[in-house]
Scaffold this motif. Sequence first.
Motif, PDB file in Angstrom:
ATOM      1  N   PRO A 242      47.170  -5.636 -18.598  1.00 65.13           N
ATOM      2  CA  PRO A 242      47.228  -4.331 -19.281  1.00 65.13           C
ATOM      3  C   PRO A 242      47.847  -3.258 -18.398  1.00 65.13           C
ATOM      4  O   PRO A 242      47.262  -2.836 -17.399  1.00 65.13           O
ATOM      5  N   LEU A 243      49.054  -2.827 -18.764  1.00 63.16           N
ATOM      6  CA  LEU A 243      49.781  -1.851 -17.965  1.00 63.16           C
ATOM      7  C   LEU A 243      49.043  -0.518 -17.919  1.00 63.16           C
ATOM      8  O   LEU A 243      48.497  -0.059 -18.910  1.00 63.16           O
ATOM      9  N   ASN A 244      49.063   0.083 -16.705  1.00 61.32           N
ATOM     10  CA  ASN A 244      48.509   1.421 -16.482  1.00 61.32           C
ATOM     11  C   ASN A 244      46.994   1.501 -16.623  1.00 61.32           C
ATOM     12  O   ASN A 244      46.436   2.605 -16.684  1.00 61.32           O
ATOM     13  N   CYS A 245      46.322   0.358 -16.695  1.00 56.07           N
ATOM     14  CA  CYS A 245      44.857   0.341 -16.791  1.00 56.07           C
ATOM     15  C   CYS A 245      44.193   0.107 -15.436  1.00 56.07           C
ATOM     16  O   CYS A 245      42.990   0.350 -15.286  1.00 56.07           O
ATOM     17  N   GLY A 246      44.957  -0.374 -14.476  1.00 56.77           N
ATOM     18  CA  GLY A 246      44.377  -0.785 -13.203  1.00 56.77           C
ATOM     19  C   GLY A 246      43.520   0.261 -12.519  1.00 56.77           C
ATOM     20  O   GLY A 246      42.353  -0.009 -12.169  1.00 56.77           O
ATOM     21  N   PRO A 247      44.035   1.470 -12.309  1.00 58.56           N
ATOM     22  CA  PRO A 247      43.225   2.471 -11.598  1.00 58.56           C
ATOM     23  C   PRO A 247      41.905   2.792 -12.300  1.00 58.56           C
ATOM     24  O   PRO A 247      40.867   2.897 -11.653  1.00 58.56           O
ATOM     25  N   GLN A 248      41.933   2.948 -13.632  1.00 59.26           N
ATOM     26  CA  GLN A 248      40.700   3.260 -14.361  1.00 59.26           C
ATOM     27  C   GLN A 248      39.694   2.107 -14.280  1.00 59.26           C
ATOM     28  O   GLN A 248      38.486   2.328 -14.120  1.00 59.26           O
ATOM     29  N   LEU A 249      40.196   0.876 -14.396  1.00 62.16           N
ATOM     30  CA  LEU A 249      39.291  -0.273 -14.344  1.00 62.16           C
ATOM     31  C   LEU A 249      38.737  -0.454 -12.933  1.00 62.16           C
ATOM     32  O   LEU A 249      37.585  -0.859 -12.758  1.00 62.16           O
ATOM     33  N   ARG A 250      39.554  -0.147 -11.942  1.00 60.75           N
ATOM     34  CA  ARG A 250      39.076  -0.237 -10.556  1.00 60.75           C
ATOM     35  C   ARG A 250      37.919   0.737 -10.335  1.00 60.75           C
ATOM     36  O   ARG A 250      36.909   0.397  -9.710  1.00 60.75           O
ATOM     37  N   VAL A 251      38.053   1.956 -10.844  1.00 58.27           N
ATOM     38  CA  VAL A 251      36.985   2.954 -10.704  1.00 58.27           C
ATOM     39  C   VAL A 251      35.748   2.524 -11.495  1.00 58.27           C
ATOM     40  O   VAL A 251      34.620   2.605 -10.996  1.00 58.27           O
ATOM     41  N   LEU A 252      35.948   2.060 -12.729  1.00 56.52           N
ATOM     42  CA  LEU A 252      34.828   1.622 -13.559  1.00 56.52           C
ATOM     43  C   LEU A 252      34.025   0.524 -12.879  1.00 56.52           C
ATOM     44  O   LEU A 252      32.784   0.531 -12.906  1.00 56.52           O
TER      45      LEU A 252
END
Length: 291
Positions: A242-252
């Motif tokens: 999923p493009l551009n989801c990495g940073p948010q998922l890393r924080v979650l």
Amino acid sequence: MALFSSLTPVFIAIICVLIGVILKKTNGEKEKRETKSKPQSRPWVDEDLKDGTDHHSEEEEVDEEWQGLDENVAHVPFFVERYSEAEMMKRSQMFYELLNQRRSVRFLSNEPVPREVIDNVIRTAGTSPSGAHTEPWTFVVVQDPYLKHKIREIVEEEEEINYKKRMGDRWVNDLKRLRTNWIKEYLDTAPYLILIFKQVYGWLPNGKKKTHYYNEISVSIACGILLAALQNVGLYTVTSTPLNCGPQLRVLLQRPANEKLLLLLPVGYPKKDATVPALTRKPLEDIMVFL
């Protein structure tokens, strides 16, 4: 003399125009050079997917002298069972037939899967080779329904933007025959989500950063082994980036800054009414060159 005086403003105006043209041309050429020197921006490229092995920011302090590895690691004899040629042919054919049944399945059941099975397939992925044996991977297994739903919300929000704006018409049209879109129901229904993070660097005992060589290639190999391990136990998934989801998922998921999302795998049994596209694979002569 009067004629010269009357022409002076004309000469001055001409000179000003010439200077303006020269300056405009110079600035234009400078802008062109700067544009060429800058990498072209492609909005659908996910920064988290880039391999950071050879690219360190100015603030990063990388220990170039010693990576904290034991130089005197013992080398031990290696013994392995050797199969007969007949057994080798049999095993290779059976393994091919097993992996040839692998399909990307988007319709996954919520039937529970034994935790021990997941532990074993992750252990298997962890046997992968890696650059300088740095093992730069983290497998985050999510079973909690709340976290799975939060992941789905993040992914679907970004994927809708990807499909409508970032990916472009060609990419979206290529996916139409697979009947895929930004709705990811399997992120809720699959009993497990496995998120694979690449560690772009590690930490030495002295607190300095440790280089993880070829981290993306190493983790990608581990993902391939993981897919084979899942197939071996009768579990199915669909590879998702999923493009551009990495940073948010890393924080979650409370992952550290040195970890970047590489792949997301929903894992489970196919639904009884699951369907897959009727695709074929390239024959051997199209994928192998024998010299």
